[in-house]
Enzyme design. Structure first.
Site, PDB file in Angstrom:
ATOM      1  N   HIS A  99       0.840  -1.199   0.000  1.00 48.14           N
ATOM      2  CA  HIS A  99       0.000   0.000   0.000  1.00 48.14           C
ATOM      3  C   HIS A  99       0.881   1.257   0.000  1.00 48.14           C
ATOM      4  O   HIS A  99       0.616   2.223  -0.721  1.00 48.14           O
ATOM      5  CB  HIS A  99      -0.876   0.047   1.254  1.00 48.14           C
ATOM      6  CG  HIS A  99      -1.884  -1.062   1.374  1.00 48.14           C
ATOM      7  ND1 HIS A  99      -1.854  -1.978   2.386  1.00 48.14           N
ATOM      8  CD2 HIS A  99      -2.964  -1.387   0.611  1.00 48.14           C
ATOM      9  CE1 HIS A  99      -2.865  -2.817   2.270  1.00 48.14           C
ATOM     10  NE2 HIS A  99      -3.558  -2.492   1.192  1.00 48.14           N
TER      11      HIS A  99
ATOM     12  N   SER B  36       0.047  -8.859   1.294  1.00 49.74           N
ATOM     13  CA  SER B  36      -1.413  -8.792   1.335  1.00 49.74           C
ATOM     14  C   SER B  36      -1.838  -8.619   2.785  1.00 49.74           C
ATOM     15  O   SER B  36      -1.188  -9.157   3.698  1.00 49.74           O
ATOM     16  CB  SER B  36      -2.005 -10.095   0.783  1.00 49.74           C
ATOM     17  OG  SER B  36      -3.356 -10.213   1.171  1.00 49.74           O
TER      18      SER B  36
HETATM   19  P1  AMP Z   1      -6.541  -3.596  -0.547  1.00 52.04           P
HETATM   20  O1  AMP Z   1      -6.383  -2.846   0.733  1.00 52.04           O
HETATM   21  O2  AMP Z   1      -6.071  -5.014  -0.466  1.00 52.04           O
HETATM   22  O3  AMP Z   1      -7.895  -3.423  -1.156  1.00 52.04           O
HETATM   23  O4  AMP Z   1      -5.529  -2.919  -1.551  1.00 52.04           O
HETATM   24  C1  AMP Z   1      -5.551  -1.533  -1.807  1.00 52.04           C
HETATM   25  C2  AMP Z   1      -4.674  -1.247  -3.000  1.00 52.04           C
HETATM   26  O5  AMP Z   1      -3.349  -1.677  -2.729  1.00 52.04           O
HETATM   27  C3  AMP Z   1      -5.133  -2.002  -4.258  1.00 52.04           C
HETATM   28  O6  AMP Z   1      -4.962  -1.156  -5.388  1.00 52.04           O
HETATM   29  C4  AMP Z   1      -4.198  -3.175  -4.297  1.00 52.04           C
HETATM   30  O7  AMP Z   1      -4.004  -3.702  -5.579  1.00 52.04           O
HETATM   31  C5  AMP Z   1      -2.922  -2.548  -3.759  1.00 52.04           C
HETATM   32  N1  AMP Z   1      -2.055  -3.584  -3.213  1.00 52.04           N
HETATM   33  C6  AMP Z   1      -2.352  -4.536  -2.296  1.00 52.04           C
HETATM   34  N2  AMP Z   1      -1.309  -5.344  -2.097  1.00 52.04           N
HETATM   35  C7  AMP Z   1      -0.317  -4.907  -2.912  1.00 52.04           C
HETATM   36  C8  AMP Z   1       1.031  -5.336  -3.182  1.00 52.04           C
HETATM   37  N3  AMP Z   1       1.565  -6.392  -2.579  1.00 52.04           N
HETATM   38  N4  AMP Z   1       1.739  -4.648  -4.097  1.00 52.04           N
HETATM   39  C9  AMP Z   1       1.218  -3.583  -4.737  1.00 52.04           C
HETATM   40  N5  AMP Z   1      -0.042  -3.130  -4.540  1.00 52.04           N
HETATM   41  C10 AMP Z   1      -0.793  -3.778  -3.640  1.00 52.04           C
END
Ligand code: AMP
Length: 281
Positions: A37, A186
């Site tokens: 993030h 993640s």
């Molecule tokens: P989330 O909180 O999982 O919904 O993710 C929020 C944003 O962060 C989304 O655009 C995801 O694709 C991005 N994101 C999550 N994990 C990663 C990662 N390991 N590398 C790059 N972007 C990420």
């Protein structure tokens, strides 16, 4: 850094930024922030006058109540991590603020992108994503919005939505940020048992092996290789592995010239669902 809970307050701030012709970068998240993030935020801070992170666990994009109930909530630590990053505003609405009394998703067509992979396995997921991202776009009116390639299908869907609705927003894809051992970062990783966490790099290692084979082997043979690797693995259950055209996300059965392909995978570690992908071209 301001922490704002209300739409009206955020809109007021945005209006004054627009009057000053300042560029706004938006990074939507569901919290439980990690370096993935923060890599999106770093890019936003570099490229915009003002950067906003949203933290909202969006109920309409979960197809399983259990997954929603177990989604980590670490707001205090998240706000701590955002300090001194250059983030200007953290928008943390609750469900009432975003949905009033009607927690439901609008229905979208993303020209078929929503029917592939995650769309097949998580009913209604992309309607939920489209609904919430569109609302965040309306509220924050960003110049640039940052999404991770970790959720590659989501990134393509947001690009499609922005184009179809003629929104004046640049959608910027950011590379997958990985743990040192290769596991894609993640928010769900913190729920893995120590033994599953230790085995986590197997997912990326298998994708890397698939990439190496892509130059010389058929798509069917790579499919078999990945399926068999997971059948033999005692800790992970593969939900799907697909090789797809990066633009249409349609499953590929043979390699065509001038097409970029990606391998996409979803795996269960006990009841925790992990996804990852890799460029094959
Ligand atoms: P989330 O909180 O999982 O919904 O993710 C929020 C944003 O962060 C989304 O655009 C995801 O694709 C991005 N994101 C999550 N994990 C990663 C990662 N390991 N590398 C790059 N972007 C990420």
């Amino acid at each position: 850094m301001e922490v704002v809970y209300k739409i009206a307050t955020t809109k007021k701030i945005i209006n004054s930024l627009r009057e000053k012709k300042q560029s706004v970068g938006l990074v939507p998240t569901m919290g439980a922030l990690h370096k993935g993030h923060l890599s999106l935020l770093d890019k936003s801070v570099l490229e915009n006058d003002y950067s906003i992170v949203t933290i909202f666990v969006n109920p309409t994009q979960f197809d399983k109540q259990e997954d929603l109930d177990n989604y980590p909530n670490t707001l205090k630590e998240d706000l701590e991590k955002l300090k001194n990053t250059g983030c200007d505003l953290v928008f943390v609405p609750n469900a009432q603020e975003m949905y009033q009394d009607n927690i439901s998703a609008d229905v979208f067509s993303f020209d078929g992108l929503e029917k592939e992979m995650e769309g097949k396995h998580r009913a209604g997921h992309f309607n939920g994503v489209g609904t919430i991202v569109k609302r965040f776009f309306e509220i924050t009116q960003p110049t640039n919005a940052y999404f991770g390639e970790k959720d590659f299908q989501q990134l393509q869907i947001i690009k499609k939505m922005t184009a179809k609705e003629n929104l004046p927003i640049n959608i910027i894809g950011c590379p997958i940020y990985r743990e040192r051992d290769g596991l894609a970062m993640s928010s769900r990783n913190m729920r893995l048992s120590p033994i599953h966490r230790k085995a986590g790099p197997f997912i990326y290692e298998t994708l890397l092996a698939a990439k190496e084979k892509f130059a010389s082997e058929s798509i069917v043979s790579i499919h078999n290789f990945v399926s068999q690797a997971f059948e033999k693995h005692p800790l992970f259950e593969m939900e799907y592995f697909e090789i797809a055209d990066e633009t249409t996300l349609k499953t590929a059965t043979e390699k065509k010239k001038d097409t970029n392909y990606r391998g996409f995978i979803a795996v269960y570690a006990e009841n925790i669902r992990l996804i990852d992908n890799i460029s094959l071209s």
